[in-house]
Design a protein around this motif. Structure first.
Motif, PDB file in Angstrom:
ATOM      1  N   GLN A  25       2.647  47.942  26.252  1.00  0.00           N
ATOM      2  CA  GLN A  25       3.046  47.426  27.567  1.00  0.00           C
ATOM      3  C   GLN A  25       3.625  46.015  27.472  1.00  0.00           C
ATOM      4  O   GLN A  25       4.460  45.628  28.276  1.00  0.00           O
ATOM      5  N   ALA A  26       3.178  45.242  26.487  1.00  0.00           N
ATOM      6  CA  ALA A  26       3.607  43.845  26.361  1.00  0.00           C
ATOM      7  C   ALA A  26       5.093  43.766  26.015  1.00  0.00           C
ATOM      8  O   ALA A  26       5.593  44.570  25.226  1.00  0.00           O
ATOM      9  N   ARG A  27       5.753  42.781  26.598  1.00  0.00           N
ATOM     10  CA  ARG A  27       7.186  42.627  26.322  1.00  0.00           C
ATOM     11  C   ARG A  27       7.445  41.587  25.247  1.00  0.00           C
ATOM     12  O   ARG A  27       7.987  41.888  24.201  1.00  0.00           O
ATOM     13  N   HIS A  28       7.102  40.323  25.516  1.00  0.00           N
ATOM     14  CA  HIS A  28       7.445  39.248  24.586  1.00  0.00           C
ATOM     15  C   HIS A  28       6.258  38.418  24.120  1.00  0.00           C
ATOM     16  O   HIS A  28       6.376  37.678  23.158  1.00  0.00           O
ATOM     17  N   ARG A  29       5.147  38.485  24.859  1.00  0.00           N
ATOM     18  CA  ARG A  29       4.038  37.595  24.533  1.00  0.00           C
ATOM     19  C   ARG A  29       2.709  38.324  24.593  1.00  0.00           C
ATOM     20  O   ARG A  29       2.470  39.129  25.483  1.00  0.00           O
ATOM     21  N   VAL A  30       1.869  37.962  23.634  1.00  0.00           N
ATOM     22  CA  VAL A  30       0.513  38.501  23.619  1.00  0.00           C
ATOM     23  C   VAL A  30      -0.385  37.454  22.949  1.00  0.00           C
ATOM     24  O   VAL A  30       0.065  36.700  22.077  1.00  0.00           O
ATOM     25  N   SER A  31      -1.617  37.382  23.411  1.00  0.00           N
ATOM     26  CA  SER A  31      -2.604  36.466  22.832  1.00  0.00           C
ATOM     27  C   SER A  31      -3.810  37.276  22.395  1.00  0.00           C
ATOM     28  O   SER A  31      -4.293  38.126  23.138  1.00  0.00           O
ATOM     29  N   LEU A  32      -4.282  36.990  21.184  1.00  0.00           N
ATOM     30  CA  LEU A  32      -5.414  37.707  20.620  1.00  0.00           C
ATOM     31  C   LEU A  32      -6.507  36.709  20.261  1.00  0.00           C
ATOM     32  O   LEU A  32      -6.254  35.793  19.469  1.00  0.00           O
ATOM     33  N   TYR A  33      -7.675  36.863  20.862  1.00  0.00           N
ATOM     34  CA  TYR A  33      -8.831  36.041  20.482  1.00  0.00           C
ATOM     35  C   TYR A  33      -9.744  36.949  19.673  1.00  0.00           C
ATOM     36  O   TYR A  33     -10.393  37.834  20.206  1.00  0.00           O
ATOM     37  N   LEU A  34      -9.736  36.744  18.362  1.00  0.00           N
ATOM     38  CA  LEU A  34     -10.490  37.581  17.434  1.00  0.00           C
ATOM     39  C   LEU A  34     -11.367  36.673  16.584  1.00  0.00           C
ATOM     40  O   LEU A  34     -10.913  36.185  15.543  1.00  0.00           O
ATOM     41  N   PRO A  35     -12.604  36.409  17.011  1.00  0.00           N
ATOM     42  CA  PRO A  35     -13.455  35.541  16.199  1.00  0.00           C
ATOM     43  C   PRO A  35     -13.491  35.989  14.744  1.00  0.00           C
ATOM     44  O   PRO A  35     -13.421  35.176  13.830  1.00  0.00           O
ATOM     45  N   ILE A  36     -13.551  37.300  14.531  1.00  0.00           N
ATOM     46  CA  ILE A  36     -13.506  37.867  13.189  1.00  0.00           C
ATOM     47  C   ILE A  36     -12.353  38.874  13.171  1.00  0.00           C
ATOM     48  O   ILE A  36     -12.298  39.771  13.999  1.00  0.00           O
ATOM     49  N   ILE A  37     -11.438  38.688  12.238  1.00  0.00           N
ATOM     50  CA  ILE A  37     -10.346  39.656  12.088  1.00  0.00           C
ATOM     51  C   ILE A  37     -10.822  40.668  11.057  1.00  0.00           C
ATOM     52  O   ILE A  37     -10.674  40.470   9.856  1.00  0.00           O
ATOM     53  N   GLU A  38     -11.456  41.734  11.557  1.00  0.00           N
ATOM     54  CA  GLU A  38     -12.079  42.680  10.639  1.00  0.00           C
ATOM     55  C   GLU A  38     -11.142  43.810  10.248  1.00  0.00           C
ATOM     56  O   GLU A  38     -10.237  44.171  10.985  1.00  0.00           O
ATOM     57  N   SER A  39     -11.413  44.337   9.090  1.00  0.00           N
ATOM     58  CA  SER A  39     -10.660  45.467   8.575  1.00  0.00           C
ATOM     59  C   SER A  39     -10.773  46.642   9.538  1.00  0.00           C
ATOM     60  O   SER A  39     -11.835  46.921  10.077  1.00  0.00           O
ATOM     61  N   GLY A  40      -9.667  47.317   9.756  1.00  0.00           N
ATOM     62  CA  GLY A  40      -9.670  48.485  10.625  1.00  0.00           C
ATOM     63  C   GLY A  40      -9.374  48.194  12.079  1.00  0.00           C
ATOM     64  O   GLY A  40      -9.218  49.107  12.877  1.00  0.00           O
ATOM     65  N   VAL A  41      -9.302  46.924  12.445  1.00  0.00           N
ATOM     66  CA  VAL A  41      -8.983  46.550  13.824  1.00  0.00           C
ATOM     67  C   VAL A  41      -7.644  45.812  13.815  1.00  0.00           C
ATOM     68  O   VAL A  41      -7.493  44.793  13.141  1.00  0.00           O
ATOM     69  N   LEU A  42      -6.685  46.362  14.521  1.00  0.00           N
ATOM     70  CA  LEU A  42      -5.330  45.816  14.617  1.00  0.00           C
ATOM     71  C   LEU A  42      -4.623  45.729  13.265  1.00  0.00           C
ATOM     72  O   LEU A  42      -3.798  44.859  13.050  1.00  0.00           O
ATOM     73  N   ASP A  43      -4.941  46.647  12.362  1.00  0.00           N
ATOM     74  CA  ASP A  43      -4.196  46.674  11.109  1.00  0.00           C
ATOM     75  C   ASP A  43      -3.697  48.070  10.740  1.00  0.00           C
ATOM     76  O   ASP A  43      -3.255  48.312   9.633  1.00  0.00           O
ATOM     77  N   ASP A  44      -3.719  48.974  11.730  1.00  0.00           N
ATOM     78  CA  ASP A  44      -3.156  50.299  11.484  1.00  0.00           C
ATOM     79  C   ASP A  44      -1.649  50.264  11.771  1.00  0.00           C
ATOM     80  O   ASP A  44      -1.137  49.325  12.361  1.00  0.00           O
ATOM     81  N   ASP A  45      -0.954  51.290  11.327  1.00  0.00           N
ATOM     82  CA  ASP A  45       0.502  51.325  11.454  1.00  0.00           C
ATOM     83  C   ASP A  45       0.981  51.205  12.900  1.00  0.00           C
ATOM     84  O   ASP A  45       1.951  50.499  13.183  1.00  0.00           O
ATOM     85  N   ASP A  69     -12.282  32.548  11.408  1.00  0.00           N
ATOM     86  CA  ASP A  69     -12.274  32.601   9.953  1.00  0.00           C
ATOM     87  C   ASP A  69     -10.988  33.230   9.410  1.00  0.00           C
ATOM     88  O   ASP A  69     -10.994  34.354   8.911  1.00  0.00           O
ATOM     89  N   ALA A  70      -9.894  32.496   9.508  1.00  0.00           N
ATOM     90  CA  ALA A  70      -8.606  32.993   9.015  1.00  0.00           C
ATOM     91  C   ALA A  70      -8.626  33.174   7.508  1.00  0.00           C
ATOM     92  O   ALA A  70      -8.014  34.103   6.969  1.00  0.00           O
ATOM     93  N   GLU A  71      -9.355  32.313   6.825  1.00  0.00           N
ATOM     94  CA  GLU A  71      -9.407  32.381   5.366  1.00  0.00           C
ATOM     95  C   GLU A  71     -10.019  33.705   4.892  1.00  0.00           C
ATOM     96  O   GLU A  71      -9.513  34.327   3.963  1.00  0.00           O
ATOM     97  N   ARG A  72     -11.074  34.149   5.552  1.00  0.00           N
ATOM     98  CA  ARG A  72     -11.711  35.427   5.185  1.00  0.00           C
ATOM     99  C   ARG A  72     -10.734  36.589   5.398  1.00  0.00           C
ATOM    100  O   ARG A  72     -10.586  37.460   4.536  1.00  0.00           O
ATOM    101  N   LEU A  93      -1.288  31.420  14.107  1.00  0.00           N
ATOM    102  CA  LEU A  93      -2.740  31.512  14.041  1.00  0.00           C
ATOM    103  C   LEU A  93      -3.343  30.121  14.110  1.00  0.00           C
ATOM    104  O   LEU A  93      -2.836  29.191  13.467  1.00  0.00           O
ATOM    105  N   ARG A  94      -4.411  30.011  14.870  1.00  0.00           N
ATOM    106  CA  ARG A  94      -5.162  28.760  14.951  1.00  0.00           C
ATOM    107  C   ARG A  94      -6.650  29.061  14.858  1.00  0.00           C
ATOM    108  O   ARG A  94      -7.094  30.164  15.174  1.00  0.00           O
ATOM    109  N   VAL A  95      -7.383  28.026  14.461  1.00  0.00           N
ATOM    110  CA  VAL A  95      -8.830  28.120  14.313  1.00  0.00           C
ATOM    111  C   VAL A  95      -9.475  27.059  15.214  1.00  0.00           C
ATOM    112  O   VAL A  95      -9.153  25.877  15.089  1.00  0.00           O
ATOM    113  N   PRO A  96     -10.384  27.479  16.112  1.00  0.00           N
ATOM    114  CA  PRO A  96     -11.083  26.494  16.942  1.00  0.00           C
ATOM    115  C   PRO A  96     -11.902  25.547  16.055  1.00  0.00           C
ATOM    116  O   PRO A  96     -12.336  25.927  14.962  1.00  0.00           O
ATOM    117  N   THR A  97     -12.124  24.329  16.536  1.00  0.00           N
ATOM    118  CA  THR A  97     -12.865  23.351  15.751  1.00  0.00           C
ATOM    119  C   THR A  97     -14.164  22.911  16.427  1.00  0.00           C
ATOM    120  O   THR A  97     -15.048  22.391  15.766  1.00  0.00           O
TER     121      THR A  97
END
Length: 162
Positions: A25-45, A69-72, A93-97
């Motif tokens: 549905q999104a056209r040009h902008r989307v924001s994702l707040y993902l404290p943990i970017i885990e495998s299997g979430v938002l990484d499928d084709d 945790d962008a590094e993880r 990507l940004r990391v809260p401080t």
């Protein structure tokens, strides 16, 4: 009675389908707040195809990702990080401080117009949302914007550490 704009997930597959519906549905902008970017979430084709479409949709294209945790995610080879490295002007990507922000335990995605998907507990697949609820989308976007302004760039994921 099912609302066609409703998004509901109670397992990994349903969460993936809900993300794809929202991103489609999104056209040009989307924001994702993902404290943990885990495998299997938002990484499928399908999800990555939609994210790539948004990122290449023109000069207004903007995908903002907040993660604790962008590094993880980078170390584990999450495909969203690889996409961000290929399209750095559109995907940031940004990391809260601040401690209070780092304790935030929910995850959400908003299209910044009227769609959102909210997971009360970021480490679980249960989620609720809507493709047509501008009030809740605005509330989540305002929170995201507030955290985004005070967060630091995720320098850890830059190719070659540049």
């Amino acid at each position: 009675m099912n609302d066609p704009a409703s998004l509901v997930a109670d397992d990994k597959a349903a969460l993936g389908a809900a993300h794809v519906r929202l991103l489609a549905q999104a056209r040009h902008r989307v924001s994702l707040y993902l404290p943990i970017i885990e495998s299997g979430v938002l990484d499928d084709d399908e999800a990555l195809t939609e994210l790539r479409r948004i990122a290449t949709s023109g000069r207004q294209a903007q995908i903002r990702v907040l993660t604790h945790d962008a590094e993880r995610a980078h170390r584990e080879g999450h495909r969203l990080i690889a996409l961000a490295q290929r399209l750095p002007t559109a995907i940031m990507l940004r990391v809260p401080t601040e401690d209070a922000q780092l304790r935030y335990g929910s995850a959400f995605v908003v299209d910044q117009i009227s769609g959102f998907l909210f997971r009360p507990v970021a480490t679980r697949y249960e989620a609720r949302g809507s493709l047509g609820e501008p009030g809740e989308t605005a509330r989540l976007t305002a929170y995201f914007d507030d955290v985004w302004e005070r967060a630091e760039a995720a320098w850890q994921i830059r190719p070659l550490g540049i």
